[in-house]
Design a protein around this motif. Structure first.
Motif, PDB file in Angstrom:
ATOM      1  N   TRP A 171      13.435 -24.140   4.052  1.00 28.50           N
ATOM      2  CA  TRP A 171      14.603 -24.789   3.431  1.00 28.50           C
ATOM      3  C   TRP A 171      15.874 -24.533   4.244  1.00 28.50           C
ATOM      4  O   TRP A 171      16.741 -25.393   4.353  1.00 28.50           O
ATOM      5  N   PHE A 185      14.350 -32.333  11.815  1.00 29.49           N
ATOM      6  CA  PHE A 185      14.257 -32.635  10.383  1.00 29.49           C
ATOM      7  C   PHE A 185      12.962 -33.390  10.076  1.00 29.49           C
ATOM      8  O   PHE A 185      12.256 -33.086   9.102  1.00 29.49           O
ATOM      9  N   VAL A 240      10.001 -32.015   7.608  1.00 27.74           N
ATOM     10  CA  VAL A 240       9.651 -32.793   6.416  1.00 27.74           C
ATOM     11  C   VAL A 240       8.192 -33.223   6.473  1.00 27.74           C
ATOM     12  O   VAL A 240       7.462 -33.164   5.464  1.00 27.74           O
ATOM     13  N   LEU A 286      15.889 -26.873   7.218  1.00 24.96           N
ATOM     14  CA  LEU A 286      16.270 -28.229   6.792  1.00 24.96           C
ATOM     15  C   LEU A 286      17.763 -28.334   6.560  1.00 24.96           C
ATOM     16  O   LEU A 286      18.423 -29.299   6.989  1.00 24.96           O
ATOM     17  N   ILE A 307       6.066 -30.291   5.587  1.00 31.47           N
ATOM     18  CA  ILE A 307       6.147 -29.998   4.149  1.00 31.47           C
ATOM     19  C   ILE A 307       5.225 -30.940   3.368  1.00 31.47           C
ATOM     20  O   ILE A 307       4.465 -30.514   2.477  1.00 31.47           O
TER      21      ILE A 307
END
Length: 570
Positions: A70, A45, A49, A73, A52
């Motif tokens: 997505w 995760f 992140v 995640l 991103i």
């Protein structure tokens, strides 16, 4: 588990906890694997992140996450949530299983030791051990047992993940990590002592409450209920103070852990901040450190200390568990001191009593007998008076003949064959024993009389009539279903004694042992009772009884004269 309770020896409290933890070994292993799965999902995760944020803020061509990103995640979050849920359930199952084994272990010792539990253990103390104390081990077996491994494995996983992009941050994490367990241990030792003191206060309060409730009538007659209530209040205040001390130390431990964790995370943040300000180029595997890598490292830093913080918050559970384990060790040590001969582990069936022979019998502790040797042969229908001055060992001899204590010396022969009657169920099914303070159940009069067997109301009332208490029971609300306490409730001492006598008459034992049964009876009731004893003996039975009433002396056909050791023969 029964055999284990008799044979297993433990080095210390930690060894006891470790051995019982093996009963939940499979669940603990699965719990550890689920914990590692959680940290893997956390690392995944953090990586996604960070990527991103880098694409959205730092790269020249800003791009939004794709559907695939997505999905990753979402799956990582769902997997972590499911793993956490499963870990909690599995940990609770392990805790329930292990605590059940511990409770069985304690109960087996209680059944094995029988009256040898006392006076080392009191009723309230055993009640606390079997309920409150063992239940307090829930957190230890459910969380601490697995967390002590996860507190090592999860930080290692974070260090490995961090080392893929930077070599200095893992060093910072590794160097600051020992501060958390160090202070956890320092505070934990104080918490352990406080928990031990708190447990002692709870047992003292329980023992005091049990004793005062048991003797409430005597306190009311003496007019000292207010003074005793003040003592109970003082003890409850002591228990409250020790409980608050444990809580203060628990809060202090949490504060220290949070403080050092925050400082350690701040060190990583300061290092990354100075790196991005071009103050130095130290720690990165390359000459540059991207925003994605920096965010990834910053997100991992709190996760590195989280398992250690969780272990710290559970350290008080270890302190509580150690205190309870020490209590269980005392019970185990007491059981181990009783030899296999005393426990009569390989008991041979006993015959039906037709004659009883005492051959140079002495009762008393291992170290010292209480009286001179006794030799006598008893046949059915014998009425035996146990005579002697106070302190000569009459009650102890009756306890020994009831199988409650082992013989100090001598032989007991049934039908001319030697047998060991100590704690033998076949023996105790054939005898009746009533002490000076009769033991009653907190139940109805019917249950006190029947003791698990079935009798008709007519038979029960006949036994009550033989004990000279039929009229009183008939007048009570509910009659045979009237509830009394273990001390007789609102009945007088003599009335409670007569209920115990009715129970003896009802079960018609082959050998009847009575310790001053007429002491609390008036002359007329005592005479009527002795007539019923005569009927019992004539129906086939052996009676051994102590009595100081001069009018009772002519009733007996044999006398055992007790003489304490050290007294001169006249």
């Amino acid at each position: 588990m029964g055999k284990e309770s008799k044979k297993t020896q433990f080095k210390d409290a930690a060894d006891l906890l470790r051995q019982f933890s093996l009963h939940g070994k499979r669940e603990n292993r699965l719990s550890i694997l689920l914990g590692l799965l959680q940290i893997a999902m956390t690392i995944l995760f953090a990586f996604v992140v960070a990527d991103i944020l880098d694409n959205a803020l730092f790269q020249p061509e800003k791009t939004l996450p794709t559907a695939q990103v997505w999905l990753i995640l979402t799956l990582s979050l769902l997997t972590k949530a499911v793993a956490t849920y499963m870990q909690n359930n599995i940990a609770n199952q392990a805790s329930i299983k292990i605590r059940s084994q511990l409770r069985q272990f304690a109960l087996n010792h209680c059944f094995t030791l029988n009256i040898r539990l006392f006076p080392r253990f009191k009723t309230a103390e055993l009640s606390n051990l079997l309920s409150t104390e063992i239940n307090s081990l829930r957190l230890y077996f459910a969380d601490y047992s697995a967390q002590k491994y996860l507190a090592v494995l999860m930080p290692i996983a974070v260090i490995i993940a961090a080392a893929t992009v930077n070599w200095l941050v893992p060093i910072i994490l590794a160097l600051t990590a020992p501060l958390v367990p160090l202070f956890m241990i320092l505070v934990g030792k104080k918490a352990g002592q406080a928990s031990h003191d708190n447990l002692q206060q709870l047992n003292r309060l329980g023992n005091l409450m049990s004793d005062r409730l048991k003797n409430l009538q005597a306190l009311q007659l003496a007019g000292t209920t207010e003074q005793e209530a003040d003592k109970l209040f003082q003890k409850s205040e002591s228990f409250r103070e020790t409980t608050m001390k444990v809580l203060r130390l628990a809060f202090l431990s949490n504060t220290i852990l949070e403080f050092f964790s925050a400082i350690s995370v701040a060190l990583v943040a300061v290092y990354l901040g100075l790196f991005f300000l071009d103050k130095y180029q130290l720690g990165s595997w390359s000459d540059d450190l991207s925003l994605s890598q920096g965010v990834f490292l910053l997100m991992l830093a709190p996760e590195f200390y989280l398992p250690l913080r969780r272990l710290g918050t559970l350290y008080h559970a270890k302190a509580d568990a150690t205190s309870v384990a020490e209590h269980l060790l005392t019970l185990n040590k007491l059981a181990s001191q009783v030899s296999s001969n005393e426990l009569n582990l390989e008991q041979q069936p006993l015959p039906k009593i037709d004659s009883l022979q005492l051959d140079t019998v002495q009762a008393g502790a291992k170290e010292r007998p209480l009286h001179t040797p006794i030799s006598i042969t008893l046949e059915m229908k014998d009425r035996v008076l146990l005579n002697g001055p106070s302190g000569s060992g009459k009650t102890t001899l009756l306890d020994t003949l009831a199988g409650l204590y082992p013989l100090h010396q001598g032989k007991i022969k049934l039908n001319e064959v030697e047998h060991n009657i100590y704690q033998h169920p076949d023996w105790q099914q054939q005898i009746g024993y009533m002490t000076q303070t009769p033991e009653l159940l907190f139940a109805s009069i019917r249950e006190n009389l029947c003791l698990g067997r079935d009798f008709s109301d007519e038979t029960l009332f006949q036994a009550l009539k033989d004990a000279q208490i039929e009229e009183l029971i008939s007048s009570l609300p509910g009659g045979l279903d009237y509830i009394i306490s273990d001390q007789g409730g609102y009945l007088s001492g003599g009335q409670a004694q007569r209920i115990a006598l009715a129970r003896v008459f009802l079960h018609k034992p082959r050998l009847l042992l009575l310790d001053e049964p007429t002491a609390n009876l008036d002359e007329a009731t005592a005479q009527a009772f002795m007539l019923q004893l005569a009927v019992y003996v004539e129906q086939g039975g052996i009676l051994i009884m102590t009595s100081h009433r001069p009018t009772d002396q002519h009733f007996f056909n044999k006398v055992i004269t007790m003489q304490a050791l050290g007294e001169s023969h006249e």
